[in-house]
Design a protein around this motif. Sequence first.
Motif, mmCIF file in Angstrom:
data_model
loop_
_atom_site.group_PDB
_atom_site.id
_atom_site.type_symbol
_atom_site.label_atom_id
_atom_site.label_comp_id
_atom_site.label_asym_id
_atom_site.label_seq_id
_atom_site.Cartn_x
_atom_site.Cartn_y
_atom_site.Cartn_z
ATOM 1 N N THR A 132 -22.782 16.239 5.724
ATOM 2 C CA THR A 132 -23.515 17.412 5.224
ATOM 3 C C THR A 132 -24.844 17.029 4.590
ATOM 4 N N ARG A 133 -25.222 15.764 4.694
ATOM 5 C CA ARG A 133 -26.437 15.346 3.994
ATOM 6 C C ARG A 133 -27.658 16.140 4.469
ATOM 7 N N GLU A 134 -28.394 16.686 3.537
ATOM 8 C CA GLU A 134 -29.604 17.488 3.791
ATOM 9 C C GLU A 134 -29.347 18.691 4.701
ATOM 10 N N ILE B 188 -26.308 -5.386 7.564
ATOM 11 C CA ILE B 188 -26.431 -4.586 6.340
ATOM 12 C C ILE B 188 -26.511 -3.125 6.768
ATOM 13 N N SER B 189 -25.504 -2.369 6.384
ATOM 14 C CA SER B 189 -25.438 -0.987 6.828
ATOM 15 C C SER B 189 -25.098 -0.073 5.654
ATOM 16 N N VAL B 190 -25.795 -0.317 4.562
ATOM 17 C CA VAL B 190 -25.548 0.493 3.364
ATOM 18 C C VAL B 190 -26.550 1.647 3.309
ATOM 19 N N ASN B 191 -26.276 2.591 2.450
ATOM 20 C CA ASN B 191 -27.145 3.764 2.401
ATOM 21 C C ASN B 191 -28.478 3.462 1.712
ATOM 22 N N THR B 192 -29.515 4.125 2.180
ATOM 23 C CA THR B 192 -30.856 3.946 1.609
ATOM 24 C C THR B 192 -31.436 5.325 1.319
ATOM 25 N N CYS C 149 -19.875 -6.628 8.521
ATOM 26 C CA CYS C 149 -20.792 -5.506 8.347
ATOM 27 C C CYS C 149 -20.591 -4.955 6.940
ATOM 28 N N ILE C 150 -21.644 -4.919 6.161
ATOM 29 C CA ILE C 150 -21.539 -4.389 4.796
ATOM 30 C C ILE C 150 -21.886 -2.904 4.822
ATOM 31 N N GLY C 151 -20.926 -2.070 4.467
ATOM 32 C CA GLY C 151 -21.138 -0.622 4.505
ATOM 33 C C GLY C 151 -20.306 0.016 5.604
ATOM 34 N N ALA C 152 -19.293 0.796 5.208
ATOM 35 C CA ALA C 152 -18.376 1.400 6.175
ATOM 36 C C ALA C 152 -18.642 2.897 6.292
ATOM 37 N N GLY C 153 -19.897 3.255 6.482
ATOM 38 C CA GLY C 153 -20.258 4.675 6.534
ATOM 39 C C GLY C 153 -20.442 5.191 7.950
ATOM 40 N N TYR C 154 -21.303 6.203 8.070
ATOM 41 C CA TYR C 154 -21.533 6.853 9.356
ATOM 42 C C TYR C 154 -22.178 5.925 10.374
ATOM 43 N N VAL C 155 -22.916 4.930 9.889
ATOM 44 C CA VAL C 155 -23.551 3.987 10.810
ATOM 45 C C VAL C 155 -22.654 2.766 11.018
ATOM 46 N N GLY C 156 -22.294 2.111 9.917
ATOM 47 C CA GLY C 156 -21.509 0.877 10.012
ATOM 48 C C GLY C 156 -20.181 1.070 10.732
ATOM 49 N N ALA D 271 -11.407 3.597 -1.466
ATOM 50 C CA ALA D 271 -10.841 4.784 -0.818
ATOM 51 C C ALA D 271 -11.332 4.876 0.628
ATOM 52 N N ARG D 272 -12.606 4.525 0.822
ATOM 53 C CA ARG D 272 -13.169 4.599 2.164
ATOM 54 C C ARG D 272 -12.496 3.588 3.098
ATOM 55 N N ILE D 273 -12.308 2.391 2.579
ATOM 56 C CA ILE D 273 -11.661 1.345 3.386
ATOM 57 C C ILE D 273 -10.214 1.750 3.696
ATOM 58 N N LYS E 56 -32.288 -0.180 -3.861
ATOM 59 C CA LYS E 56 -31.380 -0.802 -4.809
ATOM 60 C C LYS E 56 -30.173 -1.435 -4.108
ATOM 61 N N TRP E 57 -29.558 -0.657 -3.211
ATOM 62 C CA TRP E 57 -28.336 -1.121 -2.546
ATOM 63 C C TRP E 57 -28.625 -2.275 -1.590
ATOM 64 N N ILE E 58 -29.797 -2.184 -0.950
ATOM 65 C CA ILE E 58 -30.187 -3.257 -0.029
ATOM 66 C C ILE E 58 -30.386 -4.552 -0.817
ATOM 67 N N ARG F 284 -28.622 -9.995 -2.425
ATOM 68 C CA ARG F 284 -28.203 -10.952 -3.471
ATOM 69 C C ARG F 284 -26.754 -11.384 -3.266
ATOM 70 N N GLN F 285 -25.949 -10.422 -2.845
ATOM 71 C CA GLN F 285 -24.542 -10.730 -2.618
ATOM 72 C C GLN F 285 -24.373 -11.697 -1.436
ATOM 73 N N ILE F 286 -25.142 -11.472 -0.386
ATOM 74 C CA ILE F 286 -25.076 -12.365 0.778
ATOM 75 C C ILE F 286 -25.501 -13.775 0.358
ATOM 76 N N VAL G 69 -16.878 -4.279 5.649
ATOM 77 C CA VAL G 69 -16.512 -4.298 4.228
ATOM 78 C C VAL G 69 -17.257 -3.201 3.472
ATOM 79 N N ASP G 70 -16.649 -2.757 2.398
ATOM 80 C CA ASP G 70 -17.268 -1.721 1.580
ATOM 81 C C ASP G 70 -16.718 -1.868 0.159
ATOM 82 N N ILE G 71 -17.542 -1.486 -0.826
ATOM 83 C CA ILE G 71 -17.053 -1.553 -2.201
ATOM 84 C C ILE G 71 -16.176 -0.352 -2.527
ATOM 85 N N ASN G 72 -16.220 0.629 -1.664
ATOM 86 C CA ASN G 72 -15.473 1.854 -1.886
ATOM 87 C C ASN G 72 -14.050 1.709 -1.306
HETATM 88 P P1 ADP Z 1 -24.936 5.611 6.503
HETATM 89 O O1 ADP Z 1 -25.069 6.995 7.072
HETATM 90 O O2 ADP Z 1 -26.259 4.911 6.404
HETATM 91 O O3 ADP Z 1 -23.892 4.803 7.187
HETATM 92 P P2 ADP Z 1 -23.110 6.032 4.268
HETATM 93 O O4 ADP Z 1 -23.383 6.539 2.892
HETATM 94 O O5 ADP Z 1 -22.223 6.818 5.164
HETATM 95 O O6 ADP Z 1 -24.522 5.774 4.947
HETATM 96 O O7 ADP Z 1 -22.468 4.568 4.174
HETATM 97 C C1 ADP Z 1 -22.944 3.540 3.405
HETATM 98 C C2 ADP Z 1 -21.763 2.771 2.818
HETATM 99 O O8 ADP Z 1 -22.262 1.564 2.203
HETATM 100 C C3 ADP Z 1 -20.985 3.499 1.715
HETATM 101 O O9 ADP Z 1 -19.626 3.612 2.095
HETATM 102 C C4 ADP Z 1 -21.160 2.603 0.452
HETATM 103 O O10 ADP Z 1 -19.991 2.543 -0.339
HETATM 104 C C5 ADP Z 1 -21.442 1.248 1.079
HETATM 105 N N1 ADP Z 1 -22.162 0.314 0.199
HETATM 106 C C6 ADP Z 1 -23.291 0.518 -0.509
HETATM 107 N N2 ADP Z 1 -23.666 -0.603 -1.185
HETATM 108 C C7 ADP Z 1 -22.737 -1.560 -0.902
HETATM 109 C C8 ADP Z 1 -22.546 -2.956 -1.283
HETATM 110 N N3 ADP Z 1 -23.417 -3.591 -2.074
HETATM 111 N N4 ADP Z 1 -21.476 -3.612 -0.790
HETATM 112 C C9 ADP Z 1 -20.592 -2.987 0.031
HETATM 113 N N5 ADP Z 1 -20.712 -1.702 0.426
HETATM 114 C C10 ADP Z 1 -21.769 -0.987 -0.019
#
Ligand code: ADP
Length: 467
Positions: free
Chosen positions: A349-351, A92-96, A11-18, A42-44, A112-114, A119-121, A37-40
């Motif tokens: 706290t978004r919005e 794909i669970s990145v922010n949009t 799962c790409i994106g370790a946020g509130y959804v992923g 600190a989050r991981i 952009k992130w999608i 491309r990364q996949i 997985v996440d590029i961040n």
């Molecule tokens: P959501 O509420 O949709 O889950 P978040 O902002 O909480 O949104 O989480 C999205 C996560 O996706 C962030 O932690 C961000 O670092 C990660 N992310 C965005 N683009 C990429 C990417 N190309 N590869 C890996 N992680 C990504």
Amino acid sequence: MEKKKITKICCIGAGYVGGPTMAVIAQKCPHIQVTVVDINQARIDAWNDENLENLPVYEPDLDQVVAEARGRNLFFSTEVDTVIKEAEMVFISVNTPTKTYGEGKGQAADLKWIELCARQIAAASDSDKIVVEKSTLPVRTAEAVKDILRNTGGGVKFQILSNPEFLAEGTAVEDLQQADRVLIGGENSPEGKEAIQALVDIYAHWIPREKILTTNVWSSELSKLTANAVLAQRVSSINSLSELCEATEADIDEVSRAIGADSRIGKKFLKASVGFGGSCFQKDILNLVYISRSYGLTEVADYWEQVIKMNDHQKGRFAKKIIKSLYNTVSGKKIAFLGWAFKKDTNDTRESAAIYVADHLLNEKAIISVYDPKVKEKQIQFDLNCLQTRSEEENRSLVNVEVDPYEVCKDSHAVAILTEWDEFKTYDWQKIYDSMLKPAQVFDGRNILDHEALRKIGFRVYAIGKS
Ligand code: ADP
Ligand code: UDX
């Protein structure tokens, strides 16, 4: 046809959804290795923290689910390419977020992130994969993802599925474990159907089969946007009526109960508030508006845009009410904010309405003191700085954040409730009253307090939709 067996999920994106979604999939499917997985970094690191209090996402019961699966078949990593390569299915669970520049600024989703993800996949894959869109996307994004994958993927075959998220923050774990429905959209071809089946098989481990709906990709993508639009519309409808109630002798909670008792309407999402927030409602409606306009459907676009206008009005109206009640000036006056998150039981706290109400009051030179059980000072300053209304130094000097709610209320002219956290109801309101400047005022933006009891103590109380 050989049935595709899924053993590894990325799962790409370790946020509130992923994060929560994968935690629950891993919990329910112990035979599947799930890696988020996440590029961040600190989050991981936070997801891997021994101390479950430090998980980056606060959700009731999430810590228990993570405790059960983490290290067994749930992993968090920054090795994006390796994990993609090994997986048969990639979410794909990145922010949009809404675009903040260029064409479609303020309305269209920023993909952009999608695109980067796609491309990364493509670059990392050397075997066929099922790619699942989990982020909320405007209709026809799958097409773009497909296009990138097909043209850059070097011989590898991809099937794209849309599997929109319906979890609400604050109840994410419950929503995932006992979903009303799971929606899976895919291509109407033998390969498409096979991919859909592979995802159905995963959810079928804990969701009754009749609740798993399969559709074409476009219906699935559009259903997510419109489910949120219709929910948000209910909140804006009740909020519009709250203003009418204030002007008459009606009481919005009574009106809400009365109309909600009609089984055709139902009682959910009819709670008047200072305005809806969150990462989805506004963004999805703006997407809907943008899409409608781009197809030349002006009336449709205007119709949905009004839901947002009503919400902005509700937030502004609340701020103006505070100013008016404080003798038309809040300059230099301390105003206590209880709550900053966009709703209770989340640290998101978004919005959030609180941000906009604060901004309005800060423009009038108020001094704001904030307490939220789960939101940290850094986030609050960040949210205000994002608006770019004033300098970061000014925000820092006008807004202070405390860890003690009683400190926040002390010496204030008014207390405003911005989030419906349960703990606010059980505070010692007499003690708060005694510590405030008089006349002490309470502005209940969530109608959660016992207003009669507060008035008995001596507070002046304003509540949404009450005359
Ligand atoms: P959501 O509420 O949709 O889950 P978040 O902002 O909480 O949104 O989480 C999205 C996560 O996706 C962030 O932690 C961000 O670092 C990660 N992310 C965005 N683009 C990429 C990417 N190309 N590869 C890996 N992680 C990504
Ligand atoms: C929403 C959808 O509910 C969910 O299905 C989707 O997957 C993501 O978007 P979420 O943003 O987490 O979930 O929160 P939700 O519970 O829908 O609340 C949104 C906002 O509306 C909050 O600010 C909430 O306080 C407000 N609200 C909700 C009201 O003001 N009154 C209500 O009656 C209900």
